[in-house]
Design a protein around this motif. Structure first.
Motif, PDB file in Angstrom:
ATOM      1  N   GLY A   1     -12.120  -9.795  -8.117  1.00  0.00           N
ATOM      2  CA  GLY A   1     -13.339  -9.578  -7.330  1.00  0.00           C
ATOM      3  C   GLY A   1     -13.096  -9.776  -5.850  1.00  0.00           C
ATOM      4  N   SER A   2     -14.159 -10.052  -5.121  1.00  0.00           N
ATOM      5  CA  SER A   2     -14.036 -10.094  -3.676  1.00  0.00           C
ATOM      6  C   SER A   2     -13.513 -11.422  -3.150  1.00  0.00           C
ATOM      7  N   TRP A   3     -13.593 -12.473  -3.959  1.00  0.00           N
ATOM      8  CA  TRP A   3     -13.170 -13.772  -3.434  1.00  0.00           C
ATOM      9  C   TRP A   3     -11.696 -13.806  -3.017  1.00  0.00           C
ATOM     10  N   PRO A   4     -10.777 -13.451  -3.929  1.00  0.00           N
ATOM     11  CA  PRO A   4      -9.368 -13.546  -3.525  1.00  0.00           C
ATOM     12  C   PRO A   4      -9.023 -12.608  -2.369  1.00  0.00           C
ATOM     13  N   ASN A   5      -9.754 -11.530  -2.213  1.00  0.00           N
ATOM     14  CA  ASN A   5      -9.490 -10.630  -1.098  1.00  0.00           C
ATOM     15  C   ASN A   5     -10.221 -11.052   0.168  1.00  0.00           C
ATOM     16  N   LYS A   6     -10.913 -12.155   0.090  1.00  0.00           N
ATOM     17  CA  LYS A   6     -11.717 -12.647   1.212  1.00  0.00           C
ATOM     18  C   LYS A   6     -12.714 -11.600   1.686  1.00  0.00           C
ATOM     19  N   LEU A   7     -13.351 -10.995   0.714  1.00  0.00           N
ATOM     20  CA  LEU A   7     -14.340  -9.977   1.065  1.00  0.00           C
ATOM     21  C   LEU A   7     -15.748 -10.431   0.714  1.00  0.00           C
ATOM     22  N   SER A   8     -15.884 -11.683   0.268  1.00  0.00           N
ATOM     23  CA  SER A   8     -17.192 -12.139  -0.213  1.00  0.00           C
ATOM     24  C   SER A   8     -18.229 -12.079   0.893  1.00  0.00           C
ATOM     25  N   VAL A   9     -19.421 -11.739   0.495  1.00  0.00           N
ATOM     26  CA  VAL A   9     -20.550 -11.725   1.424  1.00  0.00           C
ATOM     27  C   VAL A   9     -21.688 -12.506   0.789  1.00  0.00           C
ATOM     28  N   LYS A  10     -22.281 -13.303   1.604  1.00  0.00           N
ATOM     29  CA  LYS A  10     -23.365 -14.156   1.120  1.00  0.00           C
ATOM     30  C   LYS A  10     -24.494 -13.304   0.556  1.00  0.00           C
ATOM     31  N   ALA A  11     -25.109 -13.802  -0.496  1.00  0.00           N
ATOM     32  CA  ALA A  11     -26.244 -13.096  -1.079  1.00  0.00           C
ATOM     33  C   ALA A  11     -27.535 -13.708  -0.572  1.00  0.00           C
TER      34      ALA A  11
END
Lengths: 331, 1231
Positions: B191-201
């Motif tokens: 998912g986006s976490w390891p790619n440092k792509l997370s965005v706050k919901a």
């Protein structure tokens, strides 16, 4: 509640009035002092407020009528007339302090009476007319407005007594508050509005008579003015020293009032603009060439860069400011 | 040339030394030539650069030999100098980038400020890493569980308090396959976490850290794709892990919950939420949660070819005719999703590596989507987007990588000609994504992202999906399960945002509109909002197949609901969105997610078609065809064969409406009918609020009945025709009037559809039947313009008198010519005014009971007033002061007032009227919006007295006029389709309007009367007006034409506060028990005192929001009432005693208190004392308030002379009571 009042407030005698068991209103009274403005006015009337028998009142209830004031001072003596400020053109010295706003208001009230408030006005009009000629047309008045009028709170009034001795009697502080005499003949509130509403809608024939007679008078006065005026249209005005008056007026320099005219500034400007366009263009042409020397080009570029950076810095500062105020947290 | 230069130089030096006094140039001689030329060119070509800058610059370049030399200024210049250095190459690049690659440099800076706030704080992730290590070792040490019968296995786990989330179809006792557990073959962070792509919901939902647990391949068999067998095994696997984590020896301190996306039990995963314990595993501060997602290994025996979208893999009927069964695309997708986590991870990584702006663009896109409810959140979100994180990546992927060519569509590529360049900025990528979303219809043409291995499944097989966007692995359609209505909504929102971004105005920065503002508010977003209670829903045609494909019966209901609404509403709507809060995680003891019992339906209407009364179906000739069959089936008893004017006989559906109000409800009626027919939802469970809004604009029923019984023709149309009739009869009088009537223009709310109430006539015959509190007859203002003539007197006072004469003549002639008409000349106003002001009017009451109030417009007045104000316009101001004479200041003041009134009454009002009336015809929702907003202002005691009706109309108009126009369509994308939405938009705007910035309303369209504005600008000085609002139009650049009398700063702030409260109250729409009337209930506790009026004598009381019918029904209870009714002198147009008293009080006590009242039938005045008057102050003759001496016991001798006074509140109140005798019931003071 009836608080003990001081004997005088800034030279005024406070007169307490009871409205009801709980409410006490305070009227401030003073002997009217004539001021320089209170001279016989231009129109040649006598002194508006006779010295010695005029009482100056402050903080008159907004709904007071002449009759109510007279009733209030009945014990002191007979009141000849009551003039509420704002109903007259004369301005007391105190008015100097008033701001523009107030000025305007009193003005509005003042002028209105010319026609609307026929109580006072016809008398005055007639007076003016009398001096001018013996047989001017009479204006048929419109039906009067009700006696009652709601003024601004804290207003002032002049009370003219018949007898000078009444004045001091009126100014002695009363031992106990007097009740406010309410004049039942001029209704308040709902009934007042009904009366006023009706009064503003006079029968058509009265309106017609009023308008016709007013216009008659107007024309009569115009006629008189014309006769009086020694200047005729198109004639030059020459003063006693032999100079001819030159005035502006009309698009082509024709004046209406008299004197020799020259074209108006606007017209002159238009002409100049219309005709002079080519001239200006020509004038502009010998301009310095901006990119003649190399340093000029450099300079220009450099300036552009600097302004670019400046704008950038400005934006940055703006966003910083926003950052501190808004916090770029969407949620 | 040289001479020229010389001259130039001289002037430049002069100029510069003027501006720059403080500059001290270094020594000159050598530089002279240079500095000279420099300054010469500088001052000639750069006029806009302020002197300051030139100064600093000259300084640096050697400058000019300025005579002035001052040290302190040099400091300042030096500081400036530091700033003024030309930027370095690097700086320059970043500046250029910002301006060229972003919308503007400030936009770029704002983006930079935004992004860190929506990303997780990775520097705090050490505890998470610790925890993941622990978890990894725990999971890899799990012991195997031998194969068991699924039900037996679930019973075992049930004993531990853990339910196995078996999806439908549930395993039964005679199931012949087994479930088992073996430790995962691999554990991956995806998912986006390891790619440092997370965005706050939104709404404080946590970041999710997806953990793919890859199940060993030997747990599965080849046929596991059938009938949910794989999903059951997966569910068991998940439950076993849950049991292990919950177990006492697990050593992890977390809450373990089940969670899923879109309420689909097949996508269940485990959610681990940290508990605060301060250990090194405690990652609470990271605000994240871990999702454990069981995943298929790449070597699994399940054949993926079996999962092509066309295949049916849930056999509902026994037997062999499997090939006849309908496809199960969603079911197939749910299995395929188990294969994608790893490829997605790799794909995202490579994208991020290749395109530097990818992660920023993704963040922007997701923030944008979250703000509009396309994602998780506690508030109402658009259905279908929770857990759709990969959708946004796929969209960007599509833009960057391009499309896999579709062999069936030859030649043209449907989305983009070619993939976007890799060097695009984040903003450009974001815009491109919006552009794609706004323009592309995924249901019409299917899109396949370029994949490495070509199409896995033939593109034509995707026809079983509603909309198709296949990801780069070519396995999963990321749009599967998203209702088409939601996609239409997404399309609409993208178009809206693009419109905002395209707007070129500098004043309005779209940044906060696009990224910072929460757009999830129902009432300002949707034209029609419907609340549906699903608890008793029962599908008309329940289909086992659909239920199995969709995953749960609840999903099947929602899917049917959404589809049938879309079908039923057709082109009436631009989008139908189903909204509900996104699903919450649930406890392990429960197998399936709980469903939201209520959902909201939001409609975006297409104003052109939305209110059509008849829907046509297939024609009668095709009666036996499938189409006719389907039409009848869909509409049930509503479908009927009708013959139309053109002779065709067509299947049709007709919606009956009785009033114009009801016509606006047609879309709702359709929804209600469809919900009832197809989903079995009783009408009582379908709620909407339009009717409550309507009733606010209507008189109470009992009064309306009285009108009805008097058979009066009411409404705007009737008023308009009465006006036309009057115009005709006045024009017919030409012979009897000295001058011909040139023009009669209306200037009344009643004649431009924006009066709060339907206009009603009041003929003498009916007046007696109506109670006194319904006796108000609003006169409609009209303006009569006579032909030009030289016979008018050239004197202002005389003009007013001539008007009287004209009116008299007109009145007599009208009464002679028109039967039953009554005309009266009104010679004055309640408030005395100066005699140069236009005052007289003609009051006309027609036989039918319509009242008009006519005024005469004479153009010469303007000129005469101008000369009174300034009799020598050509003399410059500074000379004028020395001139003798000049106008009398008082006369001048009166003329200024009169001129302002003249400009407003005769110039602006008719023009405003025409523009607003035209707008009402152009936008169906406009008039309703204005009426609601006016009602709102009135009910909060602000209309008329503080906020003029015209400015309300202008503000409302701004929502229909401002905003770019989308090509082709006449209506703006943003224009509200119903009055309820318009109302909500206005309130939303008022609640945080910064009025200092002003509002420009392009009311008059293309006209650009630059020249004219100069002449019509009113002569008021800024100090004389009290209003702070600035609402400008093309004809009123100053923006104070309708706001000069208010609201002042105090009232404007109050409006903001009230709007905020109203907005807050309207948010209740998201919960039960939302009542529209509360938005119009005015709190009175803020007032210092309340003056209660006697409702029975108020002529407008029946218009009150909460009018009490007892007041007019219990006749005879009030003695004075019956008395007055008997003496009522017939119809009195405009007679409104409450308003009269209000005007008198506000005039008399202007500086004492601020007074408020509802002009529409208000029965109370509220007032606030001027706070400064509570302090004792020295006595002044013209203090402007009723005072009482303040007696101080310890008065020192020094103070004795000055009398201190304070406001005499009791006396004022007593005076008020006296002035309002017969009207005032009592006064309540609040302490």
């Amino acid at each position: 509640m009836s608080p003990k009042l001081p004997a005088s407030v800034s030279g005024f005698t406070p007169i307490p009035l009871t409205y009801s068991s709980s409410a006490t209103h305070v009227l401030y009274a003073r002997r009217n002092v004539g001021s320089k403005k209170n001279k016989p006015d231009v129109k040649g009337k006598g002194p508006a407020y006779p010295e010695g028998r005029t009482l100056f009142l402050v903080n008159v209830p907004p709904d007071a009528t002449e009759r109510e004031i007279s009733l209030l001072f009945k014990s002191a003596g007979t009141v000849e007339r009551v003039v509420f400020d704002g109903d007259r053109e004369e301005v007391e010295e105190e008015l100097e302090e008033s701001d523009a706003d107030e000025d305007m208001d009193s003005e509005v009230d003042g002028v209105d009476e010319d026609e609307e408030d026929t109580q006072e006005q016809p008398r005055k009009k007639r007076k003016i007319l009398k001096e001018e000629k013996q047989a001017p047309p009479q204006v048929v008045p419109l039906p009067p407005r009700p006696d009652r009028a709601y003024r601004r709170t804290g207003g002032s009034a002049h009370v003219v007594f018949l007898d000078p001795s009444s004045l001091s009697r009126a100014l002695t502080a009363p031992s106990k508050p007097k009740p406010w005499p309410v004049d039942t003949t001029s209704p308040q509130g709902f009934a007042h509005y009904e009366n006023l509403y009706a009064a503003l809608r006079p029968p058509l024939d009265v309106v017609r008579a009023h308008a016709d007679s007013w216009m008659e008078l107007f024309e009569y006065e115009q006629e008189k003015k014309k006769q009086k005026s020694k200047y005729k249209k198109g004639e030059a005005i020459v003063d006693e020293e032999g100079f001819t008056l030159v005035t502006r007026g009309g698009a082509y320099g024709q004046t209406l009032g008299g004197g020799v005219g020259v074209a108006s500034k606007k017209f002159q400007g238009e002409v100049r603009e219309g005709g002079g366009k080519r001239n200006r263009k020509n004038r502009k042409e010998p301009k310095e060439k901006e990119t003649f020397y190399a340093f000029q080009i450099h300079e220009k570029k450099r300036k552009e860069l600097i302004s670019l950076k400046q704008k950038w810095e400005e934006d940055k500062a703006n966003v910083e400011k926003l950052k501190s105020s808004r916090k770029f947290k969407p949620y | 040339m040289a001479l020229d230069k010389k001259r130039k130089r001289g002037s430049a030096v002069e100029k510069d030394s003027n501006v720059i006094l403080p500059v001290n140039g270094p020594d000159e001689e050598d530089y002279e030539m240079v500095s000279d030329a420099a300054s010469g060119s500088g001052s000639s070509d750069d006029d806009d650069v302020e002197g300051h800058e030139t100064a600093a610059e000259d300084d640096q370049w050697g400058g000019i030999d300025g005579q002035a030399s001052s040290k302190p200024a040099l400091n300042g210049a030096a500081k400036d100098l530091h700033k003024k250095k030309p930027p370095t190459a690097q700086e320059l690049r970043s500046i250029k980038d910002a301006t060229d690659l972003y919308r503007s440099s400030s936009f770029k800076l704002q983006i930079d400020a935004l992004l860190p706030n929506v990303r997780p704080k990775y520097q705090r992730s050490t505890p998470l890493d610790h925890f993941l290590h622990t978890l990894h070792s725990l999971l890899s040490s799990l012991t195997s569980i031998p194969p068991k019968h699924p039900l037996a296995a679930s019973r075992e786990l049930q004993a531990k308090g853990i339910a196995v989330p078996y999806p439908l179809p549930l395993p039964t006792e005679d199931t012949n396959w087994k479930v088992s557990f073996e430790k995962p073959s691999e554990i991956l962070l995806v998912g986006s976490w390891p790619n440092k792509l997370s965005v706050k919901a939104k709404d404080g939902e946590r970041f999710s850290v997806d953990l793919a647990v890859i199940m060993p391949g030997d747990l599965f068999q080849e046929k596991d794709y059938l009938n949910g067998r794989y999903l059951h095994k997966r569910a068991y696997y998940l439950a076993t892990i849950a049991a292990a984590l919950e177990g006492r020896k697990s050593g992890v301190n977390v809450d373990v919950l089940y969670g899923t996306a879109r309420g689909d039990p097949r996508l269940t995963c485990l959610i681990l939420r940290p508990k605060t314990d301060g250990s090194q595993n405690d990652f609470t501060r990271l605000d994240a949660e871990i999702r454990i997602i069981p995943t298929l290994p790449s070597n699994s025996p399940i054949l993926l070819t079996r999962l092509s979208p066309k295949r049916c893999n849930v056999r509902t009927s026994s037997g062999e005719e499997a090939s006849n069964e309908l496809a199960t695309p969603l079911y197939n997708t749910s299995i395929l999703l188990s294969t994608t986590p790893r490829p997605h991870l790799l794909r995202m990584h490579s994208l991020k590596e290749r395109v530097y702006a990818f992660s920023d663009a993704l963040a922007l896109l997701r923030v944008w989507a979250n703000q509009r409810g396309y994602g998780q959140g506690n508030r109402l979100c658009i259905r279908g987007f929770d857990g759709a994180g990969s959708l946004w990546c796929t969209i960007l992927d599509l833009l960057i990588s391009g499309e896999e060519p579709n062999p069936n569509v030859v030649g043209k590529s449907s989305v983009t000609k070619k993939p976007l360049g890799k060097g695009l900025s984040s903003y450009q990528l974001f815009r491109a994504a919006l552009d794609l979303l706004a323009r592309h219809d995924f249901s019409q043409s299917h899109v396949f992202v370029k994949s490495d291995r070509g199409h896995r499944f033939p593109p034509e097989e995707y026809d079983s999906h509603e909309a198709v966007l296949v990801d780069s692995t070519s396995t999963v359609n990321v749009l599967a399960g998203i209702p088409l209505g939601s996609l239409e909504m997404l399309k609409h929102d993208a178009a809206l945002t693009l419109e905002a971004l395209n707007e070129n105005s500098i004043s309005e920065d779209p940044f906060s509109e696009v990224f910072l503002k929460d757009h999830r508010d129902l009432q300002s977003r949707f034209d029609v909002v419907i609340r549906v209670d699903l608890s008793s829903a029962q599908l008309r045609e329940p289909s086992l197949h659909a239920t199995l494909d969709l995953g749960s019966p609840y999903n099947a209901v929602l899917s049917t609901l959404s589809c049938s609404l879309r079908h039923g509403l057709g082109d009436r709507v631009k989008a139908v969105a189903v909204l509900h809060p996104s699903g919450q995680a649930w406890s392990l003891s429960q197998a399936h997610p709980t469903n939201q019992p209520t959902v909201y339906i939001g409609l975006l209407l297409d104003a052109e078609h939305a209110f059509r009364l008849v829907d046509h179906g297939p024609s009668a000739e095709e009666a036996e065809t499938m189409a006719a069959q389907r039409f009848r089936d869909f509409w049930g008893e509503k479908a009927e064969l009708r013959r139309f004017k053109d002779g065709s006989i067509v299947e049709s559906v007709v919606w009956d409406v009785k009033t114009a109000d009801e016509r606006a409800h047609v879309p709702f009626y359709i929804c209600r009918y469809i919900l009832h027919r197809h989903c079995g939802i009783p009408e009582s469970d379908v709620q909407h609020w339009q009717t409550s809004f309507d009733s606010l604009l209507r008189l109470p029923e009992s009064i309306a009945d009285m009108y009805k019984s008097a058979t009066l023709e009411t409404g705007f149309k009737a008023a308009q025709s009465a006006f036309d009739q009057l115009v005709k009869s006045i024009k017919a009088l030409d012979d009897e009037l000295p001058l011909a009537v040139l023009n009669i223009s209306p200037v009344s709310e009643s004649l431009r559809y924006t009066n709060v109430f339907n206009p009603t006539p009041l003929p003498r015959s009916a007046a007696a039947a109506l109670p006194q509190c319904a006796q108000y007859l609003a006169p409609m203002d009209i303006i009569i313009e006579f032909e030009k003539s030289g016979r008018w007197p050239d004197d202002l006072r005389a003009i007013q008198k001539i008007k009287l004469a004209f009116f008299e003549r007109l009145a007599t002639a009208l009464m002679n010519s028109t039967q039953g008409l009554k005309a009266t000349v009104v010679v004055g106003d309640f408030k005395p005014v100066s005699d140069v002001q236009d005052i007289a009017k003609l009051e006309i009451v027609t036989l039918q009971g319509w009242a008009f109030s006519a005024r005469i417009w004479h153009e010469r007045e303007a000129h005469l007033l101008d000369t009174t104000i300034d009799d020598k316009p050509h003399v410059p101001k500074h000379l004028k002061q020395n001139l003798p004479g000049g106008p009398d200041p008082k006369e001048r003041q009166a003329a200024i007032v009169a001129k302002e009134l003249y400009t407003r009454r005769f110039i602006h009002a008719p023009r405003h009227h025409r523009a607003i009336a035209a707008l009402c015809h152009r936008f169906t929702a406009f008039a309703g919006t204005v009426r609601l907003v006016k009602r709102w202002f009135a009910s909060h005691w602000l209309l008329g007295n503080h906020v003029s009706r015209e400015v309300v109309e202008l503000i409302c108009a701004s929502f229909f006029l401002i905003g770019g126009q989308l090509s082709g369509s006449k209506q703006l994308v943003r224009a509200p389709g119903t009055k309820e939405r318009g109302f909500a938009r206005v309130i939303e705007m008022l609640k945080d309007w910064e009025w200092e910035k002003g509002l420009f309303v392009p009311l008059y369209g293309e006209e650009q009367p630059e020249g004219e504005t100069a002449s019509t600008v009113p002569v008021t000085s800024p100090s004389s007006r009290t209003g702070v609002w600035k609402v400008s139009t093309e004809f009123d650049r100053d923006g104070h034409m309708w706001t000069s009398n208010g609201p002042d700063a105090v009232v404007a702030r109050r409006i903001r506060a009230v709007a905020k409260a109203t907005w807050g109250a309207s948010q209740e729409i998201e919960s039960e028990g939302y009542d529209v009337v509360t938005l119009f209930a005015h709190p009175t506790k803020d007032y210092d005192f309340i003056i209660e009026l006697e409702p029975s004598v108020l002529s407008r009381y029946c218009q009150n929001v909460k009018a009490d019918p007892n007041v007019w029904q219990r006749k005879g209870k009030y003695v004075n009432l019956s008395k007055q009714t008997s003496s009522t002198p017939g119809v009195r147009p405009g007679f409104d005693p409450a308003q009269f008293l209000f005007d008198d009080l506000s005039n008399a006590y202007k500086d004492t208190f601020k007074i408020f009242y509802d002009p529409l039938g208000g029965d109370r005045f509220g007032a606030v004392w001027d706070p400064t008057l509570k302090e004792a102050r020295t006595f002044r003759v013209l203090g402007g308030f009723s005072s009482i001496p303040k007696w101080k016991e310890d008065e020192s001798s020094k103070e004795k002379g000055k009398g201190l006074v304070v406001l005499n509140q009791e006396a004022v109140l007593a005076e008020i009571e006296r002035m309002g005798a017969g009207l005032i019931k009592g006064i309540t003071t609040h302490i």
